[in-house]
Each structure stands twice: as structure tokens, then as C-alpha cells.
Design a protein around this motif. Structure first.
Motif, PDB file in Angstrom:
ATOM      1  N   THR A 136      53.779  30.612   4.556  1.00  0.00           N
ATOM      2  CA  THR A 136      52.541  29.663   4.890  1.00  0.00           C
ATOM      3  C   THR A 136      53.332  28.299   5.011  1.00  0.00           C
ATOM      4  OG1 THR A 136      51.237  30.933   3.365  1.00  0.00           O
ATOM      5  CG2 THR A 136      50.508  28.527   3.752  1.00  0.00           C
ATOM      6  N   GLN A 137      54.076  27.820   4.525  1.00  0.00           N
ATOM      7  CA  GLN A 137      54.898  26.566   4.870  1.00  0.00           C
ATOM      8  C   GLN A 137      55.414  26.489   6.315  1.00  0.00           C
ATOM      9  OE1 GLN A 137      57.826  26.150   1.703  1.00  0.00           O
ATOM     10  NE2 GLN A 137      56.284  25.046   0.289  1.00  0.00           N
ATOM     11  N   LEU A 168      55.153  36.541  -3.731  1.00  0.00           N
ATOM     12  CA  LEU A 168      54.498  35.403  -3.925  1.00  0.00           C
ATOM     13  C   LEU A 168      55.391  34.289  -3.012  1.00  0.00           C
ATOM     14  CD1 LEU A 168      53.186  35.238  -7.545  1.00  0.00           C
ATOM     15  CD2 LEU A 168      51.684  35.552  -5.346  1.00  0.00           C
ATOM     16  N   SER A 169      56.665  34.221  -3.533  1.00  0.00           N
ATOM     17  CA  SER A 169      57.213  33.270  -2.804  1.00  0.00           C
ATOM     18  C   SER A 169      57.627  33.368  -1.286  1.00  0.00           C
ATOM     19  CB  SER A 169      58.878  33.331  -3.376  1.00  0.00           C
ATOM     20  OG  SER A 169      59.882  32.429  -2.885  1.00  0.00           O
ATOM     21  N   VAL A 171      50.701  28.726  -7.439  1.00  0.00           N
ATOM     22  CA  VAL A 171      51.944  29.638  -7.609  1.00  0.00           C
ATOM     23  C   VAL A 171      52.568  29.675  -8.803  1.00  0.00           C
ATOM     24  CG1 VAL A 171      54.173  30.328  -6.593  1.00  0.00           C
ATOM     25  CG2 VAL A 171      52.434  29.834  -5.094  1.00  0.00           C
ATOM     26  N   MET A 209      48.718  24.499  -3.713  1.00  0.00           N
ATOM     27  CA  MET A 209      49.402  25.650  -3.290  1.00  0.00           C
ATOM     28  C   MET A 209      50.560  25.900  -4.493  1.00  0.00           C
ATOM     29  SD  MET A 209      49.224  28.536  -1.535  1.00  0.00           S
ATOM     30  CE  MET A 209      50.222  29.969  -1.073  1.00  0.00           C
ATOM     31  N   PHE A 210      51.160  24.928  -4.507  1.00  0.00           N
ATOM     32  CA  PHE A 210      52.351  25.054  -5.286  1.00  0.00           C
ATOM     33  C   PHE A 210      52.310  25.329  -6.668  1.00  0.00           C
ATOM     34  CE2 PHE A 210      55.754  22.956  -7.901  1.00  0.00           C
ATOM     35  CZ  PHE A 210      56.717  23.712  -7.661  1.00  0.00           C
ATOM     36  N   SER A 249      55.368  34.955   0.563  1.00  0.00           N
ATOM     37  CA  SER A 249      54.033  34.359   1.228  1.00  0.00           C
ATOM     38  C   SER A 249      53.921  33.071   1.133  1.00  0.00           C
ATOM     39  CB  SER A 249      52.972  35.111   0.377  1.00  0.00           C
ATOM     40  OG  SER A 249      51.723  34.633   0.838  1.00  0.00           O
ATOM     41  N   ASN A 250      54.295  32.183   0.338  1.00  0.00           N
ATOM     42  CA  ASN A 250      54.245  30.826   0.379  1.00  0.00           C
ATOM     43  C   ASN A 250      55.198  30.225   1.188  1.00  0.00           C
ATOM     44  OD1 ASN A 250      53.533  28.205  -1.014  1.00  0.00           O
ATOM     45  ND2 ASN A 250      55.347  28.153  -1.951  1.00  0.00           N
ATOM     46  N   ARG A 251      56.309  30.456   1.412  1.00  0.00           N
ATOM     47  CA  ARG A 251      57.461  30.254   2.277  1.00  0.00           C
ATOM     48  C   ARG A 251      56.736  30.404   3.864  1.00  0.00           C
ATOM     49  NH1 ARG A 251      61.190  33.171   1.340  1.00  0.00           N
ATOM     50  NH2 ARG A 251      61.966  31.927  -0.675  1.00  0.00           N
TER      51      ARG A 251
END
Length: 382
Positions: free
Chosen positions: A171-172, A164-165, A5, A1-2, A167-169
């Protein structure tokens, strides 16, 4: 995932750079050609004025007048040989009426933009006119267009990267919450069974000591389960004495620390009330103390300071361990970052989240030097 991104960020930034560079180059070439054309038009306009002064027949006079009147876009200022302004064309009349120095300011600007054309009036008496001209509105718009586009593209990329950031955060966060709650759920069943076995042990003589020690361990596991179950939900804050709360965790860690580790608590006040979530706050203190123990590798000192200030409570935990490189001050709080061979690298990340999101405080690395030690600072609002 990382990696995905990072890949998307690289593609977005690279695409934006290519678009901007290409646009600037293309628009600059158009602006240069347009500037050349305007210079030729001004030269023709000057020639028409010269012809108007020297016209000998009506045909040349009409042509000169037509050329002069057709210039409706290029601003022009005419001065005499002494530099006094005697005429102008295509300037902003609204600014001209409201600002007495507008004409002089424009003349200065024109002088910096282009060299003047010289028109002879009377050579014998040294009478000349100097024609200064500036960029037309169209040329200005063409020149400023790449910068406007740059701002728009930068704004677009910023919005995409933030999305994006975020969304990623998110998800985490969902992953951490799911793992924490699932861990709490899985621990619940065996704990209930162990508690039942403890009651059976108590009924048999000679097992009292074993049952008591098992009860302590079960209570400890229940506390850990409670902590995990609270991750992802807003905890209920209670007014507690921070001094006694920290002191209980220091006592707990001191019993389990190596004998060559000296753990000391420093506080000038016996009681400092604050709104905290007791179980989660204990988790943060425990985590920081365990990190300090790991950094010292079996021997050293840990000093914990509590200070009561008018607006906040300061808690500093200082060890004389191996320290943290300055470049990693922020990285230590990122999920997955760890210098230890065991663990998932979530301890400090969760501790920071508990202090900053749930308690509205701050958790930072106040100081650290390699092979000298580290100080973590907690700021709690009153």
C-alpha cells in the motif's frame, strides 16, 4: 493505517499467548492426573506379580495373571538386586532388535522418570527385583501436545504478520508511486509553458542572460520530473562512469553549499564503469549530500570517497555534523522518519529503494556518533 496494523498485531499476539498459556496449564493438569493413574496401574501390576509368586489358590492366580497381561501400554523393565536386567514389557521391539544398548538406555531414562517398585523374592537370601517403568505413549503425546500447538500457533501468527506487513508495504509503495507520477504529470504542463516563454525572451534583445538562467532552472525541473516519473517502474540501466557521475553532483552541490562548508571528493582512479540509471543514481548522491549539509548547519566538511574493489564499488559520504543515534540507524530509512522540521521523510527511503531494488546494491549507515558526524555507504555491484 500504521496504528491499525500495530493494533492487529497486539490482538493476535495477546490471543495466541492466552491460548498457549491456557492450553499448557490444562494439558499439564491432565498429564499429571494421567501420570498418577499410570503409577497406580504399575503398583497394581507389581502387586499382581507378587501375588503370582505367593498364590495359594487358583482364583488368586487367575486374577494376578489377568492384571499382568492387561498391561499393554506402560513400558516396564525388571532388574535383580545387582541391577542386571532380567525382563521387560511394552518396549519398542524394532529398536530392541537393532540396538544392543537400547534396553540400557531405556533403563537409564526410566530411573530418571520414576522411583522403582521393589518386589521381594527371597528375604532370607536378600533376593529382590526392582521394577522400573516409563511414560506410556499416550502420556508422552499429551505432554508434547502443547509444544506442537505452540509451533503451529507461532507459524500461523508469523504468516499473518508477514501478510499484514507485505500488504502494508504494498500500500505504501502504491502511494509513493502514485504521488511521484502525479507530481511528474503536474510539473509537465507548466514546464512546457515556461519553455515557450523562454523562446519568446530569446527573441528580444537584452534578455539573453535571463533566458539562459531560466533554461538552466527548467532543465533542472525537467530532470526532477524525469526522476519522479521513473519511480514505480524498472529503470533501464546504462554503463556509465561512476566517478564522473558523482563528480558532477559534487560540483552541483558545491555551488549551492554555504561558503563555510568544504566538500571534497577522493578517488584514486579516473574512471570506474558500472551499470546505473543516471538520473536516479544522481538523485541518491544529491539526497545524501543535502542531508550532510543539513546535518552541519552551515559549516563543516563533507568527504566523499570512491573505492574500486574486485566485486563492488564503495562510495562513502562522511560529514562532521550532529550525527545519528545508533537506535535510529535503520529508522532513518523508514518512510516518514525525519529529524528536520520540513520535508516528508521520504528522501532516504527512496534513496535506499533506488540503490537496493533498482541497482541491486546496498545503502547503509556505516558509522555515526552524536556531535561527531555520519558516514553513509553505498555498495554497487560490478
Amino acid at each position: 493505517m500504521f496504528k491499525q496494523v500495530i493494533g492487529w498485531k497486539f490482538v493476535l499476539v495477546s490471543t495466541a499467548v492466552i491460548i498457549i498459556v491456557g492450553t499448557i496449564w490444562y494439558v499439564s493438569s491432565i498429564a499429571s492426573k494421567l501420570e498418577e493413574e499410570e503409577t497406580k496401574k504399575v503398583a497394581t501390576w507389581v502387586a499382581a506379580n507378587r501375588e503370582l509368586l505367593q498364590a495359594s489358590d487358583e482364583a488368586n492366580l487367575n486374577l494376578a495373571v489377568e492384571i499382568i497381561t492387561n498391561n499393554t501400554s506402560i513400558p516396564v523393565i525388571i532388574t535383580n538386586e545387582n541391577g542386571h536386567i532380567i525382563d521387560s514389557r511394552n518396549l519398542d521391539t524394532t529398536k530392541l532388535a537393532g540396538n544392543p544398548k537400547y534396553m540400557e538406555n531405556q533403563l537409564t531414562t526410566f530411573k530418571n522418570q520414576h522411583p522403582p517398585f521393589i518386589m521381594e523374592i527371597d528375604a532370607k537370601n536378600n533376593l529382590y527385583n526392582y521394577i522400573y517403568y516409563g511414560d506410556s505413549l499416550i502420556l508422552k503425546q499429551v505432554r508434547y501436545y502443547p509444544y506442537i500447538q505452540l509451533i503451529v500457533v507461532a507459524l500461523f501468527i508469523s504468516i499473518v504478520l508477514v501478510a499484514l506487513s507485505t500488504s502494508n508495504r504494498a500500500t505504501q509503495n502504491l502511494l509513493w508511486v502514485g504521488m511521484a507520477k502525479e507530481t511528474a504529470h503536474q510539473l509537465g504542463t507548466p514546464l512546457s509553458s515556461i519553455e515557450a516563454w523562454i523562446e519568446i525572451l530569446k527573441d528580444n534583445e537584452g534578455n539573453e542572460l535571463v533566458a539562459t538562467e531560466l533554461r538552466k532552472d527548467v532543465d533542472r525541473l525537467k530532470l526532477i520530473t524525469e526522476r519522479f516519473s521513473k519511480i514505480g517502474s524498472v529503470p533501464q540501466l546504462e554503463e556509465r562512469d561512476v566517478v564522473s557521475q558523482v563528480e558532477s553532483m559534487v560540483t552541483y552541490i558545491r555551488k549551492r553549499a554555504p561558503q563555510k562548508v568544504i566538500l571534497t571528493m577522493h578517488c584514486q582512479e579516473h574512471e570506474i564503469p558500472a551499470m546505473i540509471s543516471p538520473s536516479l543514481f544522481d538523485w541518491v548522491i544529491e539526497n545524501l549530500l543535502k542531508n550532510a549539509l543539513d546535518a552541519m548547519e552551515g559549516k563543516g566538511t563533507i568527504d566523499l570517497y570512491i573505492e574500486n574493489h574486485p566485486t563492488n564499488i564503495v562510495i562513502d559520504i562522511t560529514d562532521n555534523g550532529k550525527g545519528i543515534p545508533k537506535a535510529n540507524f535503520e529508522k532513518v530509512f523508514k518512510p516518514g522518519f525525519s529529524t528536520k522540521k520540513r520535508g516528508w521523510g521520504l528522501g532516504l527511503s527512496l534513496a535506499k529503494r533506488i540503490i537496493e531494488e533498482y541497482h541491486k546494491g546496498r545503502l547503509t549507515v556505516r558509522w555515526s556518533e552524536l556531535n561527531k558526524g555520519t558516514t553513509f555507504r553505498i555498495l554497487l555491484r560490478k
